[in-house]
Design a protein around this motif. Structure first.
Motif, PDB file in Angstrom:
ATOM      1  N   UNK A   1      11.542 -11.249  12.995  1.00  0.00           N
ATOM      2  CA  UNK A   1      10.283 -10.857  12.666  1.00  0.00           C
ATOM      3  C   UNK A   1       9.542  -9.910  13.492  1.00  0.00           C
ATOM      4  N   UNK A   2       9.734 -10.166  14.938  1.00  0.00           N
ATOM      5  CA  UNK A   2       9.006  -9.105  15.680  1.00  0.00           C
ATOM      6  C   UNK A   2       9.611  -7.547  15.512  1.00  0.00           C
ATOM      7  N   UNK A   3      10.662  -7.282  15.413  1.00  0.00           N
ATOM      8  CA  UNK A   3      11.142  -5.973  14.861  1.00  0.00           C
ATOM      9  C   UNK A   3      10.572  -5.545  13.761  1.00  0.00           C
ATOM     10  N   UNK A   4      10.517  -6.170  12.641  1.00  0.00           N
ATOM     11  CA  UNK A   4       9.992  -5.845  11.435  1.00  0.00           C
ATOM     12  C   UNK A   4       8.603  -5.396  11.663  1.00  0.00           C
ATOM     13  N   UNK A   5       7.835  -6.439  12.440  1.00  0.00           N
ATOM     14  CA  UNK A   5       6.215  -5.968  12.520  1.00  0.00           C
ATOM     15  C   UNK A   5       6.305  -4.519  13.447  1.00  0.00           C
ATOM     16  N   UNK A   6       6.917  -4.384  14.265  1.00  0.00           N
ATOM     17  CA  UNK A   6       6.800  -3.160  15.226  1.00  0.00           C
ATOM     18  C   UNK A   6       7.672  -1.929  14.166  1.00  0.00           C
ATOM     19  N   UNK A   7       8.387  -1.922  13.383  1.00  0.00           N
ATOM     20  CA  UNK A   7       9.094  -1.073  12.448  1.00  0.00           C
ATOM     21  C   UNK A   7       7.876  -0.547  11.587  1.00  0.00           C
ATOM     22  N   UNK A   8       7.087  -1.768  11.013  1.00  0.00           N
ATOM     23  CA  UNK A   8       5.906  -1.758   9.989  1.00  0.00           C
ATOM     24  C   UNK A   8       4.802  -0.685  10.529  1.00  0.00           C
ATOM     25  N   UNK A   9       4.621  -1.114  11.740  1.00  0.00           N
ATOM     26  CA  UNK A   9       3.513  -0.370  12.557  1.00  0.00           C
ATOM     27  C   UNK A   9       4.076   1.181  12.647  1.00  0.00           C
ATOM     28  N   UNK A  10       5.243   1.343  13.118  1.00  0.00           N
ATOM     29  CA  UNK A  10       5.633   2.681  13.314  1.00  0.00           C
ATOM     30  C   UNK A  10       5.479   3.646  11.853  1.00  0.00           C
ATOM     31  N   UNK A  11       5.850   2.840  10.886  1.00  0.00           N
ATOM     32  CA  UNK A  11       6.247   3.634   9.741  1.00  0.00           C
ATOM     33  C   UNK A  11       5.000   3.470   8.669  1.00  0.00           C
ATOM     34  N   UNK A  12       3.854   2.872   9.098  1.00  0.00           N
ATOM     35  CA  UNK A  12       2.835   2.434   8.263  1.00  0.00           C
ATOM     36  C   UNK A  12       2.253   3.564   7.376  1.00  0.00           C
ATOM     37  N   UNK A  13       2.140   4.820   7.933  1.00  0.00           N
ATOM     38  CA  UNK A  13       1.770   6.091   7.257  1.00  0.00           C
ATOM     39  C   UNK A  13       2.798   6.478   6.101  1.00  0.00           C
ATOM     40  N   UNK A  14       4.106   6.299   6.511  1.00  0.00           N
ATOM     41  CA  UNK A  14       5.197   6.840   5.535  1.00  0.00           C
ATOM     42  C   UNK A  14       5.209   5.698   4.546  1.00  0.00           C
ATOM     43  N   UNK A  15       4.975   4.253   4.983  1.00  0.00           N
ATOM     44  CA  UNK A  15       5.046   3.332   3.831  1.00  0.00           C
ATOM     45  C   UNK A  15       3.925   3.787   2.790  1.00  0.00           C
ATOM     46  N   UNK A  16       2.794   4.096   3.224  1.00  0.00           N
ATOM     47  CA  UNK A  16       1.772   4.213   2.409  1.00  0.00           C
ATOM     48  C   UNK A  16       1.827   5.536   1.475  1.00  0.00           C
ATOM     49  N   UNK A  17       2.604   6.412   2.044  1.00  0.00           N
ATOM     50  CA  UNK A  17       2.826   7.767   1.376  1.00  0.00           C
ATOM     51  C   UNK A  17       4.069   7.619   0.431  1.00  0.00           C
ATOM     52  N   UNK A  18       5.019   6.895   0.807  1.00  0.00           N
ATOM     53  CA  UNK A  18       6.320   6.962  -0.024  1.00  0.00           C
ATOM     54  C   UNK A  18       6.616   5.862  -0.824  1.00  0.00           C
TER      55      UNK A  18
END
Length: 205
Positions: free
Chosen positions: A118-135
Motif C-alpha cells: 500500500x505504501x509503495x502504491x502511494x509513493x508511485x501515485x505521487x510520483x506519477x500524479x501528473x502522468x496519471x492526470x494526462x494519460x
C-alpha cells in the motif's frame, strides 16, 4: 432401551448445534492484514468461510491480489532467483525506502508485506500524479491507459520507467529480467479501482 435412544438423540442434537457455533466463530475471526483497508475477502476465503459477500472483482483488494498472483502466486515466503522478496516481490532497495532492513522478518510477516504494498502504491501515485492526470483515458499502442494499469507497471519497473513510457507515447519500452513489459502490465491490470490509494510522497509503514 428408551434411555439409550434418548441419550443418543440428545448427543446428535448437541453435536449438530455445536457445528453451527464453530462455523460462526471461524467466520468472525478473519484476519485483516492491512488495517487501513476495508477488508474484502478473496474468492478462496469466500468459499472457505462461507462469506455472503461479492467477490473482490475490480476492487483495490482485487488489484493487489491479481498483482500478487502474477508476482509470486500469492505466496508470502517466496524469494526469486534475483533476490526479490515476498508476495509482491519487493527489491531490497525498495524495502529500505520504508526502513525495512530485516528481510527474514519481512518474509515471515504478512501484515508488513501488505502495508509495504500500500505504501509503495502511494509513493508511485505521487510520483506519477501528473502522468496519471494526462494519460488516463488515452490509448497508447492500442491499449487504453488506466490508473491501475499505471500503478501496476510502476510496481514492475519503477515509476521513472513508466513516466518515460507514457511521455514517449509508448516508444520508450522496458522489460524485466523475466520478459514482462510495462505495456503488458498496463493492459493486464487495467480497470481496477485504485481510488483508495492516496498520492503521498512520504508514505510510511
Amino acid at each position: 432401551m428408551k434411555k439409550t435412544s434418548i441419550f443418543i438423540s440428545l448427543f446428535i442434537l448437541v453435536a449438530f448445534f455445536s457445528g453451527f457455533s464453530e462455523d460462526k466463530h471461524i467466520s468472525n475471526n478473519i484476519t485483516n492484514f492491512t488495517a487501513s483497508i476495508s477488508y474484502v475477502p478473496t474468492e478462496k476465503e469466500s468459499i472457505a468461510y462461507n462469506f455472503q459477500a461479492p467477490f473482490v472483482g475490480n476492487s483495490f483488494n482485487g488489484f493487489r491480489e491479481a498483482i500478487a498472483f502474477k508476482e509470486s502466486q500469492g505466496k508470502y515466503h517466496v524469494t526469486n532467483s534475483f533476490g526479490y522478496l515476498g508476495k509482491y516481490q519487493f527489491g531490497k532497495s525498495t524495502l529500505e525506502r520504508f526502513k525495512i532492513y530485516d528481510t527474514q522478518e519481512f518474509l515471515e510477516t504478512p501484515e508488513l508485506q501488505e502495508d509495504a504494498f500500500v505504501a509503495l502504491c502511494s509513493v508511485n501515485k505521487w510520483i506519477l500524479r501528473k502522468d496519471i492526470k494526462r494519460s488516463v483515458g488515452k490509448t497508447i499502442n492500442g491499449i487504453e491507459i488506466t490508473e491501475s494499469g499505471i500503478l501496476a507497471a510502476a510496481h514492475l519497473s519503477g515509476a521513472g520507467n513508466v513516466k518515460k513510457y507514457l511521455r514517449s507515447n509508448g516508444s520508450t519500452k522496458f522489460k524485466d529480467a523475466y520478459g514482462s513489459s510495462i505495456q503488458h502490465y498496463i493492459k493486464k491490470f487495467s480497470g481496477y479501482d485504485t481510488s483508495f490509494i492516496e498520492a503521498n510522497q512520504k508514505a510510511t509503514i
